[in-house]
Design an enzyme around this catalytic site. Sequence first.
Site, PDB file in Angstrom:
ATOM      1  N   THR A  18     -27.655   0.464 -41.396  1.00 35.40           N
ATOM      2  CA  THR A  18     -28.325   0.379 -42.448  1.00 35.40           C
ATOM      3  C   THR A  18     -29.553   1.229 -42.768  1.00 35.40           C
ATOM      4  O   THR A  18     -29.683   1.782 -43.905  1.00 35.40           O
ATOM      5  CB  THR A  18     -29.405  -0.817 -42.334  1.00 35.40           C
ATOM      6  OG1 THR A  18     -28.228  -2.208 -41.697  1.00 35.40           O
ATOM      7  CG2 THR A  18     -29.898  -1.861 -43.530  1.00 35.40           C
ATOM      8  N   ALA A  48     -23.369  11.505 -37.488  1.00 41.12           N
ATOM      9  CA  ALA A  48     -22.244  11.164 -36.535  1.00 41.12           C
ATOM     10  C   ALA A  48     -22.664   9.542 -36.027  1.00 41.12           C
ATOM     11  O   ALA A  48     -23.619   9.069 -35.942  1.00 41.12           O
ATOM     12  CB  ALA A  48     -22.483  11.859 -35.022  1.00 41.12           C
ATOM     13  N   GLU A 134     -42.489   6.863 -36.607  1.00 42.75           N
ATOM     14  CA  GLU A 134     -43.299   6.198 -37.444  1.00 42.75           C
ATOM     15  C   GLU A 134     -42.551   4.954 -37.964  1.00 42.75           C
ATOM     16  O   GLU A 134     -43.201   4.050 -38.123  1.00 42.75           O
ATOM     17  CB  GLU A 134     -43.604   6.905 -38.677  1.00 42.75           C
ATOM     18  CG  GLU A 134     -44.510   6.301 -39.828  1.00 42.75           C
ATOM     19  CD  GLU A 134     -46.164   6.052 -39.193  1.00 42.75           C
ATOM     20  OE1 GLU A 134     -46.625   6.817 -39.284  1.00 42.75           O
ATOM     21  OE2 GLU A 134     -46.153   4.691 -39.046  1.00 42.75           O
ATOM     22  N   VAL A 137     -42.807   1.107 -35.817  1.00 40.26           N
ATOM     23  CA  VAL A 137     -43.573   0.245 -35.880  1.00 40.26           C
ATOM     24  C   VAL A 137     -44.048  -0.067 -37.526  1.00 40.26           C
ATOM     25  O   VAL A 137     -44.314   1.015 -38.148  1.00 40.26           O
ATOM     26  CB  VAL A 137     -44.848   0.345 -35.082  1.00 40.26           C
ATOM     27  CG1 VAL A 137     -45.929  -0.820 -35.279  1.00 40.26           C
ATOM     28  CG2 VAL A 137     -44.720   0.746 -33.708  1.00 40.26           C
ATOM     29  N   GLY A 139     -42.059  -0.909 -39.972  1.00 44.46           N
ATOM     30  CA  GLY A 139     -41.202  -0.441 -41.159  1.00 44.46           C
ATOM     31  C   GLY A 139     -41.674   0.848 -41.856  1.00 44.46           C
ATOM     32  O   GLY A 139     -41.986   1.807 -41.338  1.00 44.46           O
ATOM     33  N   ILE A 141     -44.761   0.793 -43.217  1.00 50.51           N
ATOM     34  CA  ILE A 141     -46.292   1.221 -43.377  1.00 50.51           C
ATOM     35  C   ILE A 141     -46.384   2.445 -42.313  1.00 50.51           C
ATOM     36  O   ILE A 141     -46.168   2.452 -41.254  1.00 50.51           O
ATOM     37  CB  ILE A 141     -46.714  -0.131 -42.781  1.00 50.51           C
ATOM     38  CG1 ILE A 141     -46.351  -1.312 -43.294  1.00 50.51           C
ATOM     39  CG2 ILE A 141     -48.493  -0.035 -42.723  1.00 50.51           C
ATOM     40  CD1 ILE A 141     -46.973  -2.796 -42.563  1.00 50.51           C
ATOM     41  N   GLU A 195     -32.812  -7.630 -35.626  1.00 53.05           N
ATOM     42  CA  GLU A 195     -32.162  -6.580 -34.775  1.00 53.05           C
ATOM     43  C   GLU A 195     -30.827  -7.080 -34.444  1.00 53.05           C
ATOM     44  O   GLU A 195     -30.445  -8.217 -34.626  1.00 53.05           O
ATOM     45  CB  GLU A 195     -33.121  -6.756 -33.255  1.00 53.05           C
ATOM     46  CG  GLU A 195     -34.466  -6.235 -33.651  1.00 53.05           C
ATOM     47  CD  GLU A 195     -34.488  -4.855 -33.944  1.00 53.05           C
ATOM     48  OE1 GLU A 195     -33.923  -3.749 -33.272  1.00 53.05           O
ATOM     49  OE2 GLU A 195     -35.233  -4.485 -34.884  1.00 53.05           O
ATOM     50  N   LYS A 210     -43.474  -3.014 -30.213  1.00 57.85           N
ATOM     51  CA  LYS A 210     -44.319  -2.290 -31.088  1.00 57.85           C
ATOM     52  C   LYS A 210     -45.573  -2.469 -30.715  1.00 57.85           C
ATOM     53  O   LYS A 210     -46.464  -1.408 -30.779  1.00 57.85           O
ATOM     54  CB  LYS A 210     -44.194  -2.810 -32.473  1.00 57.85           C
ATOM     55  CG  LYS A 210     -42.670  -2.738 -32.965  1.00 57.85           C
ATOM     56  CD  LYS A 210     -42.401  -3.538 -34.278  1.00 57.85           C
ATOM     57  CE  LYS A 210     -41.125  -3.562 -34.911  1.00 57.85           C
ATOM     58  NZ  LYS A 210     -40.618  -4.691 -35.931  1.00 57.85           N
TER      59      LYS A 210
HETATM   60  N1  HSE Z   1     -36.183  -6.688 -36.680  1.00 57.40           N
HETATM   61  C1  HSE Z   1     -37.206  -5.769 -36.891  1.00 57.40           C
HETATM   62  C2  HSE Z   1     -38.302  -6.788 -37.501  1.00 57.40           C
HETATM   63  C3  HSE Z   1     -36.923  -4.549 -37.789  1.00 57.40           C
HETATM   64  O1  HSE Z   1     -37.606  -7.846 -38.295  1.00 57.40           O
HETATM   65  O2  HSE Z   1     -39.230  -6.362 -37.805  1.00 57.40           O
HETATM   66  C4  HSE Z   1     -37.830  -3.700 -37.827  1.00 57.40           C
HETATM   67  O3  HSE Z   1     -38.594  -3.298 -36.895  1.00 57.40           O
END
Ligand code: HSE
Length: 445
Positions: A18, A48, A134, A137, A139, A141, A195, A210
């Site tokens: 994704t 790859a 970056e 932690v 996403g 931000i 995840e 994180k």
């Molecule tokens: N599974 C993580 C979340 C993805 O829901 O925050 C982003 O790190």
Amino acid sequence: MAEESRRSIGVGLIGFGTIGKGVVKVLAQNAGVIEQRLGFPLRMVAIADLDTETDRGVDLSGIRFDSDAEGLIAAPDVDIVIELVGGYEVAKRFILAAIGAGKPVVTANKALLALHGKEIFAAAENAGVDVAFEAAVGGGIPILRSLREGLSANHIDRVMGILNGTTNYMLTEMEQTEEAFEVVLKRAQELGYAEADPTFDVDGIDAAHKLALLTAMAFGAELTYKEIPTEGIRQLTPIDFELAREFGYRIKLLGIAKCHRDGGEERIEARVHPTMIPLGSMLANVDAAMNAIEVRGDAVGPTLYYGAGAGEMPTASAVVADLIEIARELQRGGAGPVAPLSYLPHHLVPKPSVALDEQSGRFYLRFTVADELGVLAEIAGALGENGVGIESVVQKGSLESETVVPIIVLTHRANEAALRDALAQMDELQQVKAPTLVVRIEEEV
Ligand code: HSE
């Protein structure tokens, strides 16, 4: 013009899921603005992935695509390697191979860095290449860049926030729809937030990974993931959200890290758990898959960072920002890494932690007990004997047909060790039918 005619930087991507798809899209659709900022193009040249069959729905013209990650790392036109494989062994092998080949790495792999960061950053330092993360932690931000650059003049006192999009989405949905945990988890997975292993999200592990990175960057403490007490959201039920609101709170899964500076010694308090926070606070109003992180510095005071904590395009935004920063460095001659965790590596040292038992606060307790005369007196007695005062008591669902009922207690401020002693004492009672839910209350948000 001279600036713009410089060579381009070639990027190789390992792991075409994704986020990888998002990276390809951002590099293509924002190629113009990236070149205007950088002065030369940033080109994806190779990808790859073991799965070369699935159509990702993105334009791959001009990009080599096969399953040969080692070949990608060695390719002369790949200047920067992106690792988006996830997991531990294989991802670590690719990252170390890229570092060994003298190529900077961009990764979103918080689990790997939280557990094996020390080894990876040491290898990067020895090789004189950057490892940027970056996207690991918050996403999209730019929280790590803010800690590393924008707040670097400060002693940081506290970092606190909603660090997991999946659970924030789930808590929001469970509160609003009163649906069961499994139903909302499935929806979060379908939306692509969770995840690969959803236990990482729902048991607070992802947030703890994180928080370990944030703690290191904020306080110069060696990575401490294994020392972070971590609780997830599985035990929460609709009744907890209803009562939280009645008491003036919302429930959020928070990562909390504080630096205690007593008489020259620094001790670190770090924890991840569901937390009741006042309804009117900013963090309480962060909904769905959004993340928000508050950082308090001694000079700047409180600052707040809000944005999409998960998902294809926001996370890709962070990955590409790292690519741009590294590309700029490479173009200038690539001086190599300075301080990926904000502190110079030799100033990143182990710091003692503050145990949960030492901490005090108010607690929300949900007992599951037999609906019998005298049970309330037993609860009050056990709490009182251990010095835990009761602020409110609510009993829900006392229908005659019900034999087991929830009793909710809000405590006064109490020591956590004393509370644990009281709960252990109560677990011995035959009227207590299930483990007691404990949710900590945090007023200073
Ligand atoms: N599974 C993580 C979340 C993805 O829901 O925050 C982003 O790190």
